[in-house]
Write a protein that holds these residues in place. Sequence first.
Motif, short mmCIF file in Angstrom:
data_model
loop_
_atom_site.label_atom_id
_atom_site.label_comp_id
_atom_site.label_asym_id
_atom_site.label_seq_id
_atom_site.Cartn_x
_atom_site.Cartn_y
_atom_site.Cartn_z
N MET A 1 59.26 -5.55 45.04
CA MET A 1 58.82 -6.20 43.26
C MET A 1 59.87 -6.73 42.39
SD MET A 1 55.85 -8.43 44.42
CE MET A 1 55.35 -9.25 42.37
N LYS A 2 60.83 -5.44 42.28
CA LYS A 2 61.79 -5.39 41.31
C LYS A 2 62.42 -6.40 41.39
CE LYS A 2 64.81 -2.26 39.03
NZ LYS A 2 65.30 -1.20 39.76
N LYS A 3 62.68 -6.65 43.19
CA LYS A 3 64.30 -8.13 43.00
C LYS A 3 63.24 -8.87 42.48
CE LYS A 3 65.76 -6.10 47.59
NZ LYS A 3 65.44 -6.53 49.68
N TYR A 4 62.45 -9.31 42.29
CA TYR A 4 61.42 -11.02 41.85
C TYR A 4 62.33 -10.99 40.23
CZ TYR A 4 59.32 -13.89 45.72
OH TYR A 4 59.28 -14.58 46.47
N SER A 5 62.51 -10.58 39.90
CA SER A 5 62.87 -9.94 38.16
C SER A 5 64.96 -10.64 38.24
CB SER A 5 62.46 -8.64 37.52
OG SER A 5 63.23 -7.72 38.34
N VAL A 6 64.81 -10.68 39.58
CA VAL A 6 66.49 -10.53 39.30
C VAL A 6 67.04 -12.50 39.39
CG1 VAL A 6 68.71 -11.08 40.74
CG2 VAL A 6 67.89 -9.27 40.81
#
Length: 199
Positions: A1-6
């Motif tokens: 999910m962290k990737k979606y903050s990029v």
Amino acid sequence: MKKYSVSDSKLISQYKNGNEEAFELLLTRHKSRIFTSIYLIVKDQYIAEDLLQETFIKVVNTIKNGKYNEEGKFLPWVMRIAHNLSIDHFRKAKRYPTIVMEDGTNVFNTLEFSEESFETQQIRKETHKKLRNLIKELPATQKEVLIMRHYMQMSFQEIADATGVSINTALGRMRYALINLRKKMHKYNIAYDQNIYPK
């Protein structure tokens, strides 16, 4: 999910630097929204899928050629490409619509070509060609609504949704498109009453 903050911009930078996964993430993030916007216009799943693929090929080529400069506006930019490709699809289809002017008269009598004499078919085809050229001369927003309404049989609600304007704005653009088209037809002496066709 962290990737979606990029951010999209960051992902594009990573992709430019050779990170293919960054583009996959962009694709996953926006694919359904772009597909929906295309489908709203073409109303055919297979055509929409083809146009989605074409959109992303254009996006990849633009980015790889170093011509992408819409910093922070990736989605609106891609949506614009998808929208234009969808409209172009119908232009290339060379359909023969019945265009109803604002006073209710038809531009064309829509008899099938096969029921007409060769001479009448040629006159009709030539007139359609002239009409398409006149439509190309209309302001972009008027041309767009005319094509969506008459070539693509979209409702004014669908046109409003697809172009991101209110129904009143879509109706207004259509009205001006028809008024301008009538003026152009009059100027070039193109008949829209079926009885005026030369015999």
